[in-house]
Design an enzyme around this catalytic site. Structure first.
Site, PDB file in Angstrom:
ATOM      1  N   ARG A 130       4.525   3.314  29.670  1.00  0.00           N
ATOM      2  CA  ARG A 130       2.945   4.070  29.347  1.00  0.00           C
ATOM      3  C   ARG A 130       3.674   5.896  28.304  1.00  0.00           C
ATOM      4  NH1 ARG A 130       2.013   4.276  34.797  1.00  0.00           N
ATOM      5  NH2 ARG A 130       0.622   2.433  34.824  1.00  0.00           N
ATOM      6  N   LYS A 152       1.713   2.454  13.300  1.00  0.00           N
ATOM      7  CA  LYS A 152       1.340   1.818  12.906  1.00  0.00           C
ATOM      8  C   LYS A 152       2.229   0.733  13.945  1.00  0.00           C
ATOM      9  CE  LYS A 152      -2.269   0.821  10.190  1.00  0.00           C
ATOM     10  NZ  LYS A 152      -2.686  -0.050   9.129  1.00  0.00           N
ATOM     11  N   GLU A 194       5.710  -1.546  -2.905  1.00  0.00           N
ATOM     12  CA  GLU A 194       4.688  -0.520  -1.974  1.00  0.00           C
ATOM     13  C   GLU A 194       5.040   0.542  -2.280  1.00  0.00           C
ATOM     14  OE1 GLU A 194       3.286  -0.800   0.502  1.00  0.00           O
ATOM     15  OE2 GLU A 194       4.078  -2.939   1.606  1.00  0.00           O
ATOM     16  N   LYS A 242       1.597   9.166   2.189  1.00  0.00           N
ATOM     17  CA  LYS A 242       1.515   8.469   2.690  1.00  0.00           C
ATOM     18  C   LYS A 242       1.120   9.507   3.407  1.00  0.00           C
ATOM     19  CE  LYS A 242       2.173   4.669   5.697  1.00  0.00           C
ATOM     20  NZ  LYS A 242       2.543   3.958   6.516  1.00  0.00           N
ATOM     21  N   GLU A 252      -6.562   4.425  10.403  1.00  0.00           N
ATOM     22  CA  GLU A 252      -7.745   3.447   9.388  1.00  0.00           C
ATOM     23  C   GLU A 252      -9.062   3.959  10.225  1.00  0.00           C
ATOM     24  OE1 GLU A 252      -5.054   0.556   8.661  1.00  0.00           O
ATOM     25  OE2 GLU A 252      -6.579  -0.075   7.894  1.00  0.00           O
ATOM     26  N   ARG A 256      -7.578   5.869   4.850  1.00  0.00           N
ATOM     27  CA  ARG A 256      -5.902   5.192   5.001  1.00  0.00           C
ATOM     28  C   ARG A 256      -6.168   3.421   4.617  1.00  0.00           C
ATOM     29  NH1 ARG A 256      -1.844   5.240  10.299  1.00  0.00           N
ATOM     30  NH2 ARG A 256      -0.122   3.759   9.228  1.00  0.00           N
ATOM     31  N   ASN A 260      -4.028  -0.439   2.064  1.00  0.00           N
ATOM     32  CA  ASN A 260      -4.488  -1.973   2.043  1.00  0.00           C
ATOM     33  C   ASN A 260      -4.549  -2.307   0.633  1.00  0.00           C
ATOM     34  OD1 ASN A 260      -3.693  -1.827   5.134  1.00  0.00           O
ATOM     35  ND2 ASN A 260      -6.092  -1.589   5.359  1.00  0.00           N
ATOM     36  N   HIS A 263      -3.366  -6.094   0.191  1.00  0.00           N
ATOM     37  CA  HIS A 263      -2.008  -6.684   1.588  1.00  0.00           C
ATOM     38  C   HIS A 263      -3.182  -7.889   2.105  1.00  0.00           C
ATOM     39  CE1 HIS A 263       0.177  -3.819   1.593  1.00  0.00           C
ATOM     40  NE2 HIS A 263       1.172  -3.477   2.316  1.00  0.00           N
ATOM     41  N   HIS A 267      -1.174 -10.598   2.976  1.00  0.00           N
ATOM     42  CA  HIS A 267      -1.454 -11.243   4.623  1.00  0.00           C
ATOM     43  C   HIS A 267      -1.033 -12.311   4.078  1.00  0.00           C
ATOM     44  CE1 HIS A 267      -0.952  -7.321   6.787  1.00  0.00           C
ATOM     45  NE2 HIS A 267       0.088  -7.466   5.858  1.00  0.00           N
ATOM     46  N   HIS A 281       7.440  -9.704   2.620  1.00  0.00           N
ATOM     47  CA  HIS A 281       6.010  -8.978   2.502  1.00  0.00           C
ATOM     48  C   HIS A 281       5.636  -7.925   1.151  1.00  0.00           C
ATOM     49  CE1 HIS A 281       3.323  -6.624   3.881  1.00  0.00           C
ATOM     50  NE2 HIS A 281       3.578  -5.538   3.976  1.00  0.00           N
TER      51      HIS A 281
HETATM   52  N1  GLY Z   1       0.731   0.101   5.699  1.00  0.00           N
HETATM   53  C1  GLY Z   1      -0.489   1.001   5.787  1.00  0.00           C
HETATM   54  C2  GLY Z   1      -0.963   1.746   6.771  1.00  0.00           C
HETATM   55  O1  GLY Z   1       0.074   2.500   7.090  1.00  0.00           O
HETATM   56  O2  GLY Z   1      -1.438   2.249   6.797  1.00  0.00           O
END
Ligand code: GLY
Length: 384
Positions: A130, A152, A194, A242, A252, A256, A260, A263, A267, A281
């Site tokens: 957990r 993330k 990025e 960041k 997000e 945040r 993207n 993205h 994606h 990517h």
């Molecule tokens: N890679 C986008 C984020 O971490 O929100």
């Protein structure tokens, strides 16, 4: 330029998340301090290093030596390299290995690798017993400036990238910029997409700096190493941006989402390419940023010459900026739209796109009408 305190000192950026705050330690050779830093965080803890077979050959010894220097006992879990590992099977393998290594609450998982290892080991750390603490030791540019920061973690679903995961913040990110010396140029370039993303979404001054210093940022890559201050500045500036965004919007719910940029298009292209080496990517993000810039022009919010500046910079860095630059067949516009709709940047069926008003100014365009987007994609899929 952000300078470390003394030449050779690492740059330290804090992700201000209250009791879950943590440092990003950025600099050449910082891997040697892994054990001392782990010990300071969790005295008496043991560690399990999760890595892939390629990174293991290059950096496992240094990571183990770093831990041993701080008197931290460690074991290792080595998986096969590649996006394919971000699967239920890959996750199961790591979870079982961590349990077999007798990791307990209070011990540490060390994710040593690129985005795949970081996402996978971070997710395993989120769920084994957990929740175990973990340290990110990113070994690619993309992971150092993006995926290792912000908590993330995820695996892929057969229906899309990163659809199964958890927010689980690391306790420390150790970005050893010397580890990038061994990165293939294609991988470094992909990570650079990025870096450019940060500049475009929120810092026009950083974009101008990148435009003037791109050569120095790439110095040493693919040529035996030795990258210096410009590489470190690009990484530290990206990390600082960041960290600030994550501190303001960890889950997000707003700002945040700007991260993207490029993205949602990207994606969809990655999914269409089967998450393979055909399109990395970061390459997909570069094309995605170019598409977002062009679509912003189409919507009348971005000046064409500004879009050309942004796209021109990505192109000069050697990144693809048009779909047709990637060899092979692509699905039609409807299939790409379907893949975009499956991405997580969808709220109650409406597509949210991150678009540009200017260099340094991205915004979220909610409820984008699919019809003009479809027409735009039809055009972009035709040879230009
Ligand atoms: N890679 C986008 C984020 O971490 O929100």
């Amino acid at each position: 330029m952000t300078a470390p305190l003394r030449p050779g000192d690492p740059t330290i950026v804090n992700v201000a998340l209250g009791e879950r705050a943590y440092d990003l330690v950025i600099g050449r050779g910082v891997i040697a301090s892994l054990g001392a830093r782990a010990r300071a965080l969790r005295p008496g803890a043991k560690a399990a290093i999760v890595t892939d077979d390629i990174v293991a050959r290059l950096h496992l010894e240094a990571a183990e030596a770093g831990l041993a220097a701080g008197r931290v006992a460690s074991s290792r879990v080595v998986i096969g390299a590649g996006e394919g590992a971000k699967s239920y099977a890959g996750l199961e393998r790591i979870c079982e290995a961590l349990i077999a290594a007798r990791l307990e609450r209070g011990d540490l998982v060390v994710a040593l690798g690129g985005g795949v290892v970081g996402d996978l080991a971070g997710f395993a750390a989120a769920i084994v017993r957990r929740g175990l603490d973990y340290i990110q030791v990113p070994t690619t540019l993309l992971a150092q400036v993006d995926s290792a920061v912000g908590g993330k973690t995820a695996i892929n679903s057969s229906q899309g990238k990163n659809l199964i995961g958890a927010f689980h913040q690391p306790r420390l990110v150790l970005a050893d910029t010397a580890m990038l010396d061994t990165l293939p140029m294609r991988q470094f370039r992909a990570g650079y997409a990025e870096v450019v993303k940060y500049a475009l979404l929120g810092d026009a001054g950083f974009f101008a700096w990148l435009d003037a210093n791109v050569k120095d940022v790439f110095a040493g890559i693919g040529a035996g190493g030795g990258g210096g201050a410009a590489r470190e500045h690009a990484i530290a500036t990206s990390c600082r941006m960041k960290a600030a965004i994550v501190a303001r919007d960890e889950r997000e719910s707003g700002e945040r989402a700007l991260l993207n940029l490029g993205h949602t298009f990207g994606h969809a292209l990655e999914a269409a390419a089967g998450f393979s080496d055909r399109l990395l990517h970061g390459e997909a993000v570069a094309i995605g940023i170019a598409l977002a810039a062009d679509f912003s022009v189409r919507r009348g919010v971005l000046a064409p010459e500004t879009a050309a500046r942004a796209i021109g910079h990505l192109g000069r860095a050697g990144l693809p900026v048009r779909i047709e630059e990637v060899a092979g067949d692509w699905p039609d516009a409807d299939a790409l739209l379907d893949l975009m709709a499956q991405d997580k940047k969808v709220k109650r069926g409406k597509l949210n796109l991150i678009l540009l008003r200017d260099i340094g100014h991205a915004y979220m365009a909610p409820d984008v009408d699919p019809a003009p987007l479809r027409a735009f994609l039809v055009e972009k899929l035709k040879p230009q």
